[in-house]
Design an enzyme around this catalytic site. Sequence first.
Site, PDB file in Angstrom:
ATOM      1  N   ASP A   1      17.099  -9.807  -0.430  1.00 32.51           N
ATOM      2  CA  ASP A   1      18.472  -9.408  -0.738  1.00 32.51           C
ATOM      3  C   ASP A   1      18.811  -8.039  -0.127  1.00 32.51           C
ATOM      4  OD1 ASP A   1      19.001 -11.729  -2.106  1.00 32.51           O
ATOM      5  OD2 ASP A   1      18.801 -10.855  -4.108  1.00 32.51           O
TER       6      ASP A   1
ATOM      7  N   GLU B   1      -6.643 -12.827   5.451  1.00 29.46           N
ATOM      8  CA  GLU B   1      -7.440 -11.603   5.520  1.00 29.46           C
ATOM      9  C   GLU B   1      -8.678 -11.668   4.631  1.00 29.46           C
ATOM     10  OE1 GLU B   1      -4.957  -8.226   4.522  1.00 29.46           O
ATOM     11  OE2 GLU B   1      -3.857  -9.307   2.979  1.00 29.46           O
TER      12      GLU B   1
ATOM     13  N   ARG C   1       6.293  -5.811   3.773  1.00 30.22           N
ATOM     14  CA  ARG C   1       5.107  -6.410   3.149  1.00 30.22           C
ATOM     15  C   ARG C   1       5.283  -6.273   1.647  1.00 30.22           C
ATOM     16  NH1 ARG C   1      -1.146  -5.383   4.670  1.00 30.22           N
ATOM     17  NH2 ARG C   1      -0.735  -3.190   4.174  1.00 30.22           N
TER      18      ARG C   1
ATOM     19  N   HIS D   1       0.800  -1.231   0.000  1.00 29.14           N
ATOM     20  CA  HIS D   1       0.000   0.000   0.000  1.00 29.14           C
ATOM     21  C   HIS D   1       0.830   1.276   0.000  1.00 29.14           C
ATOM     22  CE1 HIS D   1      -3.986  -1.770   0.300  1.00 29.14           C
ATOM     23  NE2 HIS D   1      -3.520  -2.631   1.188  1.00 29.14           N
TER      24      HIS D   1
ATOM     25  N   ASP E   1      -9.140  -6.064   5.679  1.00 25.57           N
ATOM     26  CA  ASP E   1      -9.608  -6.815   4.512  1.00 25.57           C
ATOM     27  C   ASP E   1     -10.550  -7.946   4.917  1.00 25.57           C
ATOM     28  OD1 ASP E   1      -8.633  -5.612   2.103  1.00 25.57           O
ATOM     29  OD2 ASP E   1      -6.612  -6.090   2.788  1.00 25.57           O
TER      30      ASP E   1
HETATM   31  C1  3PY Z   1      -5.660  -5.515   6.844  1.00 27.00           C
HETATM   32  O1  3PY Z   1      -6.129  -5.350   7.974  1.00 27.00           O
HETATM   33  O2  3PY Z   1      -6.301  -5.935   5.867  1.00 27.00           O
HETATM   34  C2  3PY Z   1      -4.289  -5.182   6.603  1.00 27.00           C
HETATM   35  O3  3PY Z   1      -3.745  -5.503   5.567  1.00 27.00           O
HETATM   36  C3  3PY Z   1      -3.614  -4.443   7.694  1.00 27.00           C
HETATM   37  O4  3PY Z   1      -2.388  -4.798   7.790  1.00 27.00           O
HETATM   38 MG    MG Z   2      -5.018  -6.150   4.082  1.00 25.72          MG
END
Ligand code: 3PY
Ligand code: MG
Length: 266
Positions: free
Chosen positions: A87, A151, A73, A48, A177
């Site tokens: 790396d 998620e 991430r 994001h 999510d």
């Molecule tokens: C979520 O809560 O969906 C996330 O990706 C937060 O890290």
């Molecule tokens: Mg998320």
Amino acid sequence: MSDYLGLRGHLQHGETPLLGTFVIVPRVEVVEIAAAAGFDLVVLDLEHGPFGVESLSPLIAAAHGAGMYAVVRVAGNDEQSIGAVLDCGADGLLVPHIGSGDEARRAVAASRFPPVGQRSVHLWVRASHYGADADHVTNADLSVAVLAMVEGQEAHARLDDITATEGLDAIFVGPMDLAASLGLAATPSDPRVADAARDIVVRAASAGRSTSIFAATAADARTWLDAGVQLVVLSVDTSFMARGFAAAVSEARGVPDHTSHGKASR
Ligand code: 3PY
Ligand code: MG
């Protein structure tokens, strides 16, 4: 940072839970402010955040210099994206939207060198101290943590398959999510989201995986830490800034906070 072998060792053996925050403003200063506040780690967010792998090295160096772990991430679950991030010297990988055991196995395979996985070897990258670490390949596999984000409803339904993935270190619950997949994107504080999150945490722990979760508020972070979750990632740099700016303007002008930050749960 602890004396265990990397974040992987910490999650396996560490008794102290870790508290982190997301970084989407790719600045060394943000990372250092997070360290000064007492966070144990930052999650540098390529899913994001408006930045790419070329921004990572100074941010990871800043985190390590300040005694924090640096998790990244990734935006995609593929060998190239994951290998390039590792790396650069990331301590852990957070792989979003893992929906099945196959996807979890792909993430682990991309993160470990052969014969365990398929990570491509380069001996002169930042992670190997440009060749100075003769044991880079062994050390990397022992120390790099792989965290799979669960998620969505589909992932929740396939949780047993995901947690069975050999070499996976932790399940990371993404409540935002998860809320969206339950049709509750606008009301993530709905108890059905916390219920699903709790079920994922409990089942992942009983399958022998470490547990981790995003918490939008400090109160939620406290609840999850008290529940025994090993890694809680609290909020995101932009939210801390937005809330801090709005509260200061409101106090200085002696007027109510005109934004929703004062009222909202996130
Ligand atoms: C979520 O809560 O969906 C996330 O990706 C937060 O890290
Ligand atoms: Mg998320």
